[in-house]
Design a protein around this motif. Structure first.
Motif, PDB file in Angstrom:
ATOM      1  N   LYS A 162      64.989  11.942  37.032  1.00 37.21           N
ATOM      2  CA  LYS A 162      65.230  12.837  38.617  1.00 37.21           C
ATOM      3  C   LYS A 162      66.672  12.501  37.905  1.00 37.21           C
ATOM      4  CE  LYS A 162      63.828  13.668  43.122  1.00 37.21           C
ATOM      5  NZ  LYS A 162      62.808  13.205  43.944  1.00 37.21           N
ATOM      6  N   GLU A 163      67.106  11.223  38.607  1.00 32.82           N
ATOM      7  CA  GLU A 163      68.327  10.837  38.421  1.00 32.82           C
ATOM      8  C   GLU A 163      69.615  11.711  37.988  1.00 32.82           C
ATOM      9  OE1 GLU A 163      69.262   6.401  40.153  1.00 32.82           O
ATOM     10  OE2 GLU A 163      68.498   6.936  38.103  1.00 32.82           O
ATOM     11  N   ILE A 164      68.987  11.551  36.767  1.00 26.85           N
ATOM     12  CA  ILE A 164      69.405  12.601  35.231  1.00 26.85           C
ATOM     13  C   ILE A 164      69.683  13.504  35.541  1.00 26.85           C
ATOM     14  CG2 ILE A 164      69.666  12.918  32.326  1.00 26.85           C
ATOM     15  CD1 ILE A 164      68.290   9.661  32.268  1.00 26.85           C
ATOM     16  N   ALA A 182      72.327  12.824  28.561  1.00 27.62           N
ATOM     17  CA  ALA A 182      71.299  12.197  28.618  1.00 27.62           C
ATOM     18  C   ALA A 182      70.989  10.830  28.591  1.00 27.62           C
ATOM     19  CB  ALA A 182      69.800  13.251  28.902  1.00 27.62           C
ATOM     20  N   LEU A 183      71.066  10.575  27.504  1.00 31.74           N
ATOM     21  CA  LEU A 183      70.947   9.392  26.536  1.00 31.74           C
ATOM     22  C   LEU A 183      71.714   8.386  26.796  1.00 31.74           C
ATOM     23  CD1 LEU A 183      69.820   8.305  23.344  1.00 31.74           C
ATOM     24  CD2 LEU A 183      72.523   9.176  22.652  1.00 31.74           C
TER      25      LEU A 183
END
Lengths: 301, 218
Positions: B112-114, B101-102
């Motif tokens: 949301k995309e992540i 995620a970072l």
């Protein structure tokens, strides 16, 4: 470390606020004193009312003087008796004859009164001096010459400029000493924030280098640390405001006799609000600057 | 097209790290960079992510002159290159999900995309059920697969790996190379630095061989 950062910034901001308040207060005090400063010309007994009023009529033409009031011997006695009305012993034995007639003069600023005092105590005037006094008193050369003719009738010129000069001196001392102290505290604040945030940055060096390798911009990496530093500074400034809020009313009540004496009112709300806002900006700015230096220094990957 | 044009990188003491290297890699190619320890493999890869500049020569990827990039252009360039390190370079205090995620956040992806991208990435590298595990709870092979997932999270046109199997057993190493092969089949250019000649021979991929900073075979 965060607590020490907050405390040091609190000290810096508090001293900064105190300095600005003191400078504003002393500046206001000087203006007040300047507007209330008075020069009194006491005439000897050989001067008659017409001659004194003639001198007044010349002085009234000056654009630098606010007021020129003639106080006769009788009026001087009345002033004296009203001043010492509760001490009959002092009033009983005096008559109007012992008081000199005088002119009480107020000017727009101390410089004009200084100039008038110098003019009255000077002997014969050279052409250069005549021009100088003419310009500094805002009078025509002929008026200055006419005024010179009154000098032999003058018994004494009373002008208490020392107090204003002393306040002026202390204003300068306060300004420079305060700026020095403030500079020192600002330096210490930046150093402490630098160390605090620097430790945090060093602890996250691996994370920072990985972030940079995967394409994080400098802003993305530095942002959280700058926020952290700004918040430390902001909290320090809030503490300073709280301390000021507690101390200022005490200060005002302590000095209330002086306010009444000077008929000086409390500062306008917008001035207080600007000062408070300035303190918050100064605190957050100090924190942000310290963090920025720390991030630049320790995050080179 | 990746082009190294007469690239030289010297050690601070004056010796050569890379000495007048020139070669090209066509888009979508899989290339091994081989050589013994100190041959210049890592230097070559670090030049690609502009960790430092060469003393002489230029490096191009497509229209981008990597050696001519300004400092402010580096983040954007680095997001076009997936990098896998021998020691994984995972953040130990973040879970597998957070490590991925970072990187996606750095690139400006929304949460949301992540949350949509990460499960499919973990699925691709065979870690679908390990998203909440911390790096120290993963085996060496799993950590390296997680590092690969991070490197490909942007679908980069270029993927580089520095001794990715250096710390792995043979089975894990084959799994990792299987992943590189998969990514290469998607059209990504892959450059892998390794000294494992057995593996290189078995995969029958192109090899750029370095020796003491010089190109001996490409």
């Amino acid at each position: 470390m965060s607590l020490s950062s907050i405390l040091v910034i609190f000290l810096a901001v508090f001293c900064g606020g105190l300095l600005v308040s003191l400078v504003l207060f002393l500046g206001g005090l000087i203006k007040q004193m300047e507007s209330q400063a008075q020069l009194s010309i006491f005439f000897n007994d050989s001067a008659n009312e017409e001659q004194i009023k003639q001198a007044r009529n010349i002085l009234v033409k000056s654009s630098e003087l606010i007021s020129v009031n003639y106080i006769s011997k009788q009026q001087a006695l009345e002033l004296y008796t009203s001043q010492y009305q509760h001490e009959p012993m002092l009033v009983e034995s005096v008559s109007a004859e012992i008081f000199p007639a005088s002119l009480d003069i107020r000017a727009k600023n101390l410089a004009s009164l200084n100039s008038l005092s110098d003019f009255l105590s000077a002997g014969d005037l050279s052409q250069e001096q005549l021009l100088f006094f003419s310009s500094s008193l805002g009078l025509l050369e002929t008026d200055v010459n006419s005024l010179s003719a009154v000098k032999p009738l003058i018994e004494e010129v009373a002008y208490y400029k020392d107090l204003a000069s002393k306040v002026n001196y202390w204003l300068k001392v306060t300004r420079w000493a305060g700026l020095g102290l403030l500079g020192l505290l600002v330096g210490v604040s930046i150093l402490v924030v630098l160390v605090t945030i620097g430790l945090s940055v060093r602890g996250s060096k691996e994370e920072i280098s990985i972030m940079k390798l995967v394409g994080a911009t400098d802003h993305y990496v530095q942002g959280p640390y700058l926020c952290q530093g700004s918040l430390l500074g902001f909290f320090g400034a809030c503490l300073s405001l709280a301390a000021s809020g507690a101390l200022v009313p005490l200060f005002f009540s302590w000095l209330s006799p002086l306010w009444q004496e000077l008929s000086w009112s409390a500062p306008a709300w917008w001035l207080i609000a600007s000062l408070a806002l300035g303190e918050l900006v100064l605190g957050a700015g100090l924190g942000c600057l310290g963090s920025w230096i720390a991030v630049k220094r320790y995050s080179r990957a | 097209m990746l082009v190294f044009d007469q690239v030289t990188k010297k050690y601070p003491n004056g010796g050569f790290n890379l000495d007048n290297i020139s070669f090209t890699v066509t888009p979508g190619e899989f290339v091994f960079v081989t050589g013994h320890s100190g041959a210049g493999k890592t230097t070559l890869l670090r030049l690609l992510i502009r960790d430092f500049l060469p003393n002489h020569g230029e490096i191009f990827f497509g229209d981008t002159n990597i050696t001519g990039l300004k400092r402010r252009q580096l983040p954007s360039w680095r997001r076009q290159v997936g990098v896998v390190f021998q020691n994984y370079c995972l953040l130990p205090l973040k879970t597998a999900y957070e490590n991925l995620a970072l990187v996606l956040r750095v690139g400006g992806k929304t949460e949301k995309e992540i949350s949509l991208i990460i499960p499919s990435l973990l699925e691709t590298v065979g870690l679908a059920n390990r998203q909440n595990a911390f790096p120290q709870e993963l085996s060496g092979g799993e950590q390296q697969r997680l590092a690969i997932a991070r490197a490909i999270s942007y679908n980069p046109p270029l993927l580089i790996a520095d001794e990715p199997a250096g710390n792995l057993d043979k089975d894990s190493a084959w799994q990792v190379f299987g992943l590189f092969d998969l990514v290469n089949q998607w059209g990504t250019t892959v450059l892998v630095a390794t000294h494992d000649e057995v593996l290189v021979k078995k995969t029958k991929k192109r090899e750029i061989r370095l020796n003491n900073g010089r190109l001996v075979d490409s």
